[in-house]
Design a protein around this motif. Structure first.
Motif, PDB file in Angstrom:
ATOM      1  N   ARG A   1      52.645 -62.868  24.643  1.00 66.02           N
ATOM      2  CA  ARG A   1      52.138 -64.028  23.904  1.00 66.02           C
ATOM      3  C   ARG A   1      50.677 -63.890  23.511  1.00 66.02           C
ATOM      4  NH1 ARG A   1      55.013 -68.757  24.343  1.00 66.02           N
ATOM      5  NH2 ARG A   1      53.537 -69.438  22.750  1.00 66.02           N
ATOM      6  N   ASP A   2      49.992 -62.893  24.038  1.00 66.98           N
ATOM      7  CA  ASP A   2      48.599 -62.658  23.654  1.00 66.98           C
ATOM      8  C   ASP A   2      48.270 -61.183  23.838  1.00 66.98           C
ATOM      9  OD1 ASP A   2      47.510 -62.152  26.387  1.00 66.98           O
ATOM     10  OD2 ASP A   2      47.975 -64.276  26.696  1.00 66.98           O
ATOM     11  N   GLY A   3      47.090 -60.801  23.375  1.00 64.72           N
ATOM     12  CA  GLY A   3      46.726 -59.397  23.407  1.00 64.72           C
ATOM     13  C   GLY A   3      46.559 -58.820  24.796  1.00 64.72           C
ATOM     14  N   HIS A   4      46.030 -59.614  25.715  1.00 69.69           N
ATOM     15  CA  HIS A   4      45.850 -59.124  27.083  1.00 69.69           C
ATOM     16  C   HIS A   4      47.199 -58.846  27.745  1.00 69.69           C
ATOM     17  CE1 HIS A   4      41.529 -59.629  27.159  1.00 69.69           C
ATOM     18  NE2 HIS A   4      41.645 -60.876  26.744  1.00 69.69           N
ATOM     19  N   GLU A   5      48.146 -59.740  27.534  1.00 71.74           N
ATOM     20  CA  GLU A   5      49.479 -59.540  28.100  1.00 71.74           C
ATOM     21  C   GLU A   5      50.143 -58.320  27.466  1.00 71.74           C
ATOM     22  OE1 GLU A   5      53.177 -62.354  29.436  1.00 71.74           O
ATOM     23  OE2 GLU A   5      52.442 -62.630  27.371  1.00 71.74           O
TER      24      GLU A   5
ATOM     25  N   ALA B   1      54.701 -58.287  20.489  1.00 72.29           N
ATOM     26  CA  ALA B   1      53.531 -59.099  20.836  1.00 72.29           C
ATOM     27  C   ALA B   1      53.247 -60.046  19.668  1.00 72.29           C
ATOM     28  CB  ALA B   1      52.324 -58.217  21.126  1.00 72.29           C
ATOM     29  N   GLU B   2      53.608 -61.301  19.848  1.00 71.77           N
ATOM     30  CA  GLU B   2      53.466 -62.328  18.807  1.00 71.77           C
ATOM     31  C   GLU B   2      53.278 -63.669  19.493  1.00 71.77           C
ATOM     32  OE1 GLU B   2      53.068 -64.806  16.096  1.00 71.77           O
ATOM     33  OE2 GLU B   2      53.420 -62.796  15.277  1.00 71.77           O
ATOM     34  N   ASP B   3      52.177 -64.363  19.193  1.00 73.92           N
ATOM     35  CA  ASP B   3      51.852 -65.580  19.931  1.00 73.92           C
ATOM     36  C   ASP B   3      52.658 -66.794  19.477  1.00 73.92           C
ATOM     37  OD1 ASP B   3      50.180 -65.381  17.536  1.00 73.92           O
ATOM     38  OD2 ASP B   3      49.243 -67.228  18.225  1.00 73.92           O
TER      39      ASP B   3
END
Length: 246
Positions: free
Chosen positions: A35-39, A7-9
């Motif tokens: 790409r984001d925390g929710h994903e 998990a890294e944007d």
């Protein structure tokens, strides 16, 4: 095979982590790239990774918040540009940490510790996340990763003259180069140091240290001349208060 979530944007850095991880640990199975925390949290629920590489600072939910919600379901490796947060996480139960920019030697140490811990229950980092989150969120962005041909290049934010929205991308403009990134301008505004980076137009953020002068036309419109770039930047009326002394 060990199921791994990254998990890294920053897409280029995420790809670099994936490549280096698989090179050093071919038995890893990358089940998701968030790409984001929710994903990232959705992937944890759907794919049940055994290991999560979580960027401390991500849109939506931070890596710290994701770690807090993951609980004991997965081992966590934090990704951060700030070593003090990484060391604190390591000391209090995280499997390991990666520092930006990515260091293969640091990756090797992290994977060694991770393999030793896989047979043990993951640590619950809920308390750690709660303590670290306020300070971590306040840390400004320090560098940008851009693609140049087949190579990744790191640009420190101090070297950026300005950022300009360019359709669905953002142009990172330095004294002698220009490159595109996918991070939206509104997220850049939130993550940059507001003392030095000023939004002067809905499509432009300028580094105050790169400003040579600010001029005013006969009609009252403001424009910025840069120290090391020939172009001038328009200042929209809604951001003119930055230069109200002129």
């Amino acid at each position: 095979m060990t199921r791994v979530l990254i998990a890294e944007d920053e897409a280029l850095l995420a790809a670099e982590i994936r490549e280096e991880l698989l090179r050093q640990w071919p038995q890893a199975q990358i089940v998701g790239m968030a790409r984001d925390g929710h994903e990232a949290l959705r992937f944890v629920e759907q794919l049940a990774p055994q290991v999560c590489f979580l960027d401390v600072q991500m849109p939506g939910l931070s890596g710290l918040e994701v770690a807090q919600l993951v609980g004991r379901r997965a081992h966590v490796v934090f990704i951060t540009a700030h070593e003090r947060y990484a060391v604190q996480a390591f000391d209090e139960g995280a499997v390991g940490y990666l520092l930006k920019p990515l260091d293969p030697a640091r990756m090797a140490k992290t994977l060694l510790r991770l393999k030793e811990r896989l047979s043990l229950p993951p640590a619950d980092l809920g308390g750690l996340a709660a303590r670290m989150a306020p300070a971590a969120v306040a840390e400004p962005l320090r560098w940008i990763t851009v693609q140049r041909g087949r190579e990744l290049q790191l640009i420190t934010v101090e070297d950026v003259a300005y950022f300009r929205a360019d359709h669905k991308y953002v142009a990172v403009v330095t004294a002698d180069s220009e490159a595109l990134i996918s991070l939206p301008l509104k997220e850049l505004v939130a993550r940059l140091d507001g003392e030095h980076f000023w939004q002067v137009h809905r499509s432009t953020i300028v580094n105050a240290r790169a400003i040579k002068s600010v001029g005013r036309s006969l009609s009252g419109k403001l424009s910025i001349a840069l120290k090391d770039r020939p172009e001038t930047l328009e200042v929209s009326p809604s951001y003119a208060h930055r230069f109200k002394q002129l």
